[in-house]
Design a protein around this motif. Structure first.
Motif, PDB file in Angstrom:
ATOM      1  N   GLU A   1     -70.511 101.953  10.777  1.00  0.00           N
ATOM      2  CA  GLU A   1     -71.865 102.255  11.255  1.00  0.00           C
ATOM      3  C   GLU A   1     -71.812 103.519  12.100  1.00  0.00           C
ATOM      4  O   GLU A   1     -71.118 103.568  13.120  1.00  0.00           O
ATOM      5  N   PHE A   2     -72.533 104.545  11.675  1.00  0.00           N
ATOM      6  CA  PHE A   2     -72.582 105.804  12.428  1.00  0.00           C
ATOM      7  C   PHE A   2     -73.921 105.920  13.126  1.00  0.00           C
ATOM      8  O   PHE A   2     -74.971 105.898  12.475  1.00  0.00           O
ATOM      9  N   ARG A   3     -73.880 106.048  14.437  1.00  0.00           N
ATOM     10  CA  ARG A   3     -75.102 106.183  15.219  1.00  0.00           C
ATOM     11  C   ARG A   3     -75.144 107.585  15.814  1.00  0.00           C
ATOM     12  O   ARG A   3     -74.778 107.835  16.953  1.00  0.00           O
ATOM     13  N   GLY A   4     -75.553 108.529  14.936  1.00  0.00           N
ATOM     14  CA  GLY A   4     -75.655 109.920  15.346  1.00  0.00           C
ATOM     15  C   GLY A   4     -76.867 110.148  16.225  1.00  0.00           C
ATOM     16  O   GLY A   4     -77.868 109.422  16.152  1.00  0.00           O
ATOM     17  N   GLY A   5     -76.782 111.172  17.060  1.00  0.00           N
ATOM     18  CA  GLY A   5     -77.864 111.474  17.983  1.00  0.00           C
ATOM     19  C   GLY A   5     -77.969 110.473  19.118  1.00  0.00           C
ATOM     20  O   GLY A   5     -78.983 110.426  19.820  1.00  0.00           O
ATOM     21  N   GLU A   6     -76.913 109.690  19.306  1.00  0.00           N
ATOM     22  CA  GLU A   6     -76.919 108.662  20.357  1.00  0.00           C
ATOM     23  C   GLU A   6     -75.726 108.909  21.281  1.00  0.00           C
ATOM     24  O   GLU A   6     -74.617 108.433  21.042  1.00  0.00           O
ATOM     25  N   ARG A   7     -75.967 109.676  22.301  1.00  0.00           N
ATOM     26  CA  ARG A   7     -74.902 110.024  23.252  1.00  0.00           C
ATOM     27  C   ARG A   7     -74.733 108.890  24.268  1.00  0.00           C
ATOM     28  O   ARG A   7     -75.713 108.431  24.869  1.00  0.00           O
ATOM     29  N   ILE A   8     -73.505 108.455  24.462  1.00  0.00           N
ATOM     30  CA  ILE A   8     -73.240 107.392  25.426  1.00  0.00           C
ATOM     31  C   ILE A   8     -73.366 107.962  26.841  1.00  0.00           C
ATOM     32  O   ILE A   8     -72.691 108.924  27.196  1.00  0.00           O
ATOM     33  N   ALA A   9     -74.247 107.353  27.637  1.00  0.00           N
ATOM     34  CA  ALA A   9     -74.502 107.839  29.003  1.00  0.00           C
ATOM     35  C   ALA A   9     -73.869 106.959  30.062  1.00  0.00           C
ATOM     36  O   ALA A   9     -73.820 107.344  31.234  1.00  0.00           O
ATOM     37  N   SER A  10     -73.383 105.771  29.675  1.00  0.00           N
ATOM     38  CA  SER A  10     -72.810 104.844  30.656  1.00  0.00           C
ATOM     39  C   SER A  10     -71.784 103.965  29.975  1.00  0.00           C
ATOM     40  O   SER A  10     -72.105 103.230  29.026  1.00  0.00           O
TER      41      SER A  10
END
Length: 607
Positions: free
Chosen positions: A179-188
Motif C-alpha cells: 500500500e503506497f500512501r503518496g502525498g502523506e508526510r508523517i508529521a508525528s
C-alpha cells in the motif's frame, strides 16, 4: 601458516572481490555470464533479488564493485592502464534487454496478520517492502511526494536516469500488494505508533541540504539555492532556467548533478569550486570526468568567504586560496596560500556542500534515543533503534551514502523485522547459502568460458552533445548494444570459479607452476605469513587478499597460491596430471527475510 579451510563461506566470497565489495553482495560474475549467454531476463532477476533496482543502479550506482575488480589489478601488474570490467553498465544491459519479466516476479504472500509501516518511499523502504510483502506482511509505505522513489526520483537528473525507469522498478515493488500512501508526510512518530503497526521502518533519507552562513547570504538569497532542493524543483518542473553565470559549491556527486543540470538550463558559464584538492573530492571519478567533458571546470582549493551583491542582486563570490599541508602526525589541514582573494562573478549559486538528517517529526519523548549529533542511536547490525520495533535504514540511519548501501540496509532491516515478529533474537544473523560445484566436463573442458580476453574496457556511447546540452530530459549515456556488451562480458575473469586443490593426490611435479601465466602458484617450505609472502615465485604484496595454503605434502613443502592475481583461467587444472587441481564455481547467496533467516526450531514450528 595453517592450511586454508575453504569450507568457511567468507574465504572464497572474499576472493570474488566485486561481490565482496558490493554492499548488497550481488553475484556479479554469475549475471555477467548470463548476459554473455543472451539470458538477459535471468541476469536481471539475479540482480533484482539482491540490489532490487537493476535499471536504476545500472545508470547511477556508485560502483564500489569496480575499484575492487581483479581485472584492474591484473592489468596494472602487467604494466597496462588498469581498467575494471564495466560491471555497472552491464547491469543496465540486463535491464534494457530483459523483456517482460512481470510473470516471474513473486506475488503478495498469504496475509500473516502483521502490519509494517515504512516512512519514506526511497530505496531502503522499498527494499524492506519488497522482502516482506511476499511473506504475507501488510506493508504500508508513506511518502510526502505523489510518486514512490524518494531521492532516486527527486534528486537524480533525468539526463542520467529517465523517469520511466524509476516508474518501472518502483512499480514492481508496489505491485506486490504494497500500500503506497503518496502525498502523506508523517508529521508525528507518536501518532504513527498509535496506529498499531507491528514494526516501523524509517527510511526517509537525509532531506536537508547544508547551507553556508557567509556575509551576503541573506541579502542575495533570491539567487542562492540549496543544491538538493534546487534539483528537486528542476525534477518537478518548478524551475526551468538559471542565470548565465553559475557557481556550484561542493565536491560530491550532488554538486556534479547540479552543475550539469545548470549547464542544460541556460548556464553557459558554469564553474565548480571546492575547498579540497581535486583528488580528494567525494564525487566519483567518472562523475567529475562527465562534468569536465561537458565543459565545466572544477577549481580546487577555493574556500568561500562571502557572497557579493549590489543592492541585493548577486554579483559574485569571494574566495580565499588555500593549500594542503600535513602536521607532524600526518594530519592534513588547509592553510592560506598567501595569494590574493579570488573574485568569481556569477548570477546564481548552487550550494551542494553536504546533506544532513532532520527529524523534527520524531518527538524526543517518543522513546527513540538520539546521540550528540542529533542522530538516532541505531544498531549497525540489526538497524534497530532504542524502541525494539522501530528500525532505521539508508541515509536516515547513518547519514548520506548511496543507493546500493540503502538497499543493503533494507535487506538487513527486513531480516530483523521478520525475526522480531517471529519471536527470535534479531542479533542472530542468518548464514548465507553456499554452493561449490565442479565445472569439469570431460577431462580438460569446463562448463564456463575460461579464455582471458585481452580487450581494453569498452566505452559507453553518448548521445550528441547538441541534443543533451539543450534538453535536460535527454539521457546522455546510450548504454551498450548487445554486441559490445558481449565483448565487455568477456573481460570478466570469472572470479567465482575457484581453483580448488587436493593435496593428497598432488605428486609435486610443478607442472601447474610452469604453466601459470601469473606466477601465482608456488611450492615451498611453510613459514609465518610475512616471510611466506616474500619467498613465493612472485611475492604476494597485497595483504588484503588471502593466500591459499595447502596441507603438508609428501616432501614437507606446501602449495601456496596468491589469490590476488589469479586469472581463474583453469590452466593449472588442465595441466595437472593427477587432478589435484579442479575448477569449482562458488555461489554465495545472502539470506534475506523469510524462513531461511529463522532458526531451525522456528522453521519446524511454522511448518
Amino acid at each position: 601458516m595453517r592450511s586454508t579451510d575453504i569450507r568457511v563461506p567468507d574465504y572464497f566470497h572474499k576472493v570474488v572481490d566485486c561481490q565482496w565489495a558490493c554492499p548488497a553482495h550481488t553475484p556479479v560474475p554469475e549475471y555477467i555470464r548470463l548476459i554473455a549467454a543472451g539470458r538477459y531476463a535471468d541476469a536481471y532477476l539475479v540482480n533484482w533479488k539482491s540490489n532490487v533496482f537493476p535499471g536504476v543502479l545500472g545508470r547511477t550506482c556508485d560502483r564500489p564493485c569496480e575499484p575492487a575488480c581483479r581485472r584492474g589489478r591484473v592489468e596494472e601488474n602487467n604494466g597496462a592502464s588498469p581498467e575494471p570490467v564495466a560491471i555497472c553498465r552491464l547491469k543496465r544491459v540486463a535491464a534494457d534487454n530483459k523483456g517482460d519479466i512481470a510473470a516471474r516476479l513473486p506475488r503478495a504472500g498469504k496475509p500473516n496478520g502483521k502490519r509494517i509501516a515504512c516512512v519514506g518511499a526511497g530505496p531502503a523502504s522499498l527494499t524492506v517492502a519488497r522482502d516482506l510483502a511476499p511473506l504475507g506482511y501488510q506493508v504500508t509505505v508513506f511518502d510526502g511526494e505523489a510518486k514512490a522513489g524518494g531521492f532516486i526520483r527527486t534528486q537524480i537528473p533525468r539526463f542520467r536516469l529517465p523517469e520511466s525507469v524509476v516508474d518501472e522498478e518502483t512499480g514492481y515493488i508496489l505491485g506486490l500488494g504494497v500500500e503506497f500512501r503518496g502525498g502523506e508526510r508523517i508529521a508525528s512518530l507518536k501518532n504513527l505508533l498509535a496506529q498499531g503497526y507491528d514494526a516501523v521502518f524509517i527510511g526517509c533519507g537525509a532531506p536537508r541540504g547544508r547551507d553556508l552562513d557567509l556575509p551576503g547570504r541573506s541579502e542575495a538569497a533570491a539567487n542562492i539555492h540549496i543544491g538538493i532542493d534546487w534539483l528537486a524543483s528542476v525534477s518537478f518542473g518548478h524551475i526551468d532556467a538559471i542565470g548565465r553565470r553559475v557557481i556550484v559549491l561542493g565536491g560530491g556527486n550532488t554538486a556534479m548533478d547540479c552543475c550539469r543540470s545548470a549547464r542544460r538550463l541556460g548556464g553557459s558559464d558554469v564553474k565548480v569550486l571546492v575547498r579540497s584538492g581535486y583528488d580528494e573530492m567525494k564525487a566519483s571519478p567518472w562523475e567529475k570526468e562527465d562534468a569536465e567533458h561537458e565543459g565545466i571546470p572544477i577549481l580546487d582549493y577555493h574556500v568561500p568567504k562571502a557572497f557579493l551583491h549590489d543592492d541585493g542582486r548577486l554579483t559574485g563570490m569571494q574566495f580565499e586560496r588555500v593549500r594542503a599541508e600535513r602536521d607532524e602526525k600526518g594530519r592534513r589541514r588547509l592553510v592560506p596560500s598567501g595569494e590574493p582573494d579570488v573574485i568569481v562573478p556569477c548570477d546564481d549559486v548552487l550550494i551542494a556542500v553536504g546533506q544532513e538528517n532532520a527529524f523534527p517529526w520524531i518527538e524526543r519523548d517518543a522513546g527513540i534515543a538520539f546521540d550528540e549529533w542529533n542522530m538516532p542511536v541505531v544498531d549497525k547490525t540489526t538497524f534497530q533503534s532504542s524502541l525494539p520495533h522501530v528500525f532505521f535504514g539508508g541515509d536516515a540511519a547513518f547519514g548520506p551514502k548511496n543507493i546500493i548501501w540503502a538497499v543493503a540496509h533494507g535487506h538487513d532491516a527486513a531480516v530483523s523485522i521478520d525475526k522480531l515478529l517471529n519471536g527470535e533474537d534479531v542479533h542472530e544473523r542468518p548464514a548465507p547459502t553456499v554452493h561449490l560445484l565442479s565445472q569439469k566436463m570431460g577431462i580438460h573442458e569446463w562448463s564456463y568460458d575460461n579464455d582471458v580476453s585481452p580487450d581494453e574496457r569498452y566505452k559507453v556511447p553518448w548521445a550528441p552533445s547538441e541534443r543533451t546540452l539543450t534538453n535536460i530530459a535527454v539521457e546522455v549515456e546510450l548504454g551498450f548494444d548487445r554486441e559490445t556488451a558481449l565483448k565487455e562480458t568477456q573481460r570478466c575473469l570469472n572470479c567465482d570459479v575457484q581453483t580448488v586443490f587436493t593435496d593428497k593426490v598432488c605428486i609435486e611435479c610443478d607442472a601447474c607452476v610452469d604453466i601459470c601465466p601469473m606466477d601465482c602458484i608456488s611450492f615451498t617450505v611453510n613459514d609465518e605469513e610475512p616471510a611466506l609472502r616474500a619467498k613465493l615465485t612472485a611475492p604476494a604484496l597485497n595483504t588484503d587478499q588471502s593466500l591459499y595454503v595447502s596441507g603438508e605434502l609428501k616432501t614437507g613443502r606446501v602449495m601456496v597460491k596468491d589469490e590476488d592475481v589469479c586469472l581463474h583461467c583453469g590452466l593449472c587444472a588442465e595441466r595437472c596430471p593427477t587432478g589435484a587441481w579442479d575448477m569449482h564455481k562458488y555461489l554465495i547467496e545472502m539470506t534475506h527475510a523469510g524462513p531461511g533467516c529463522r532458526s531451525k526450531g522456528a522453521c519446524r514450528e511454522a511448518a
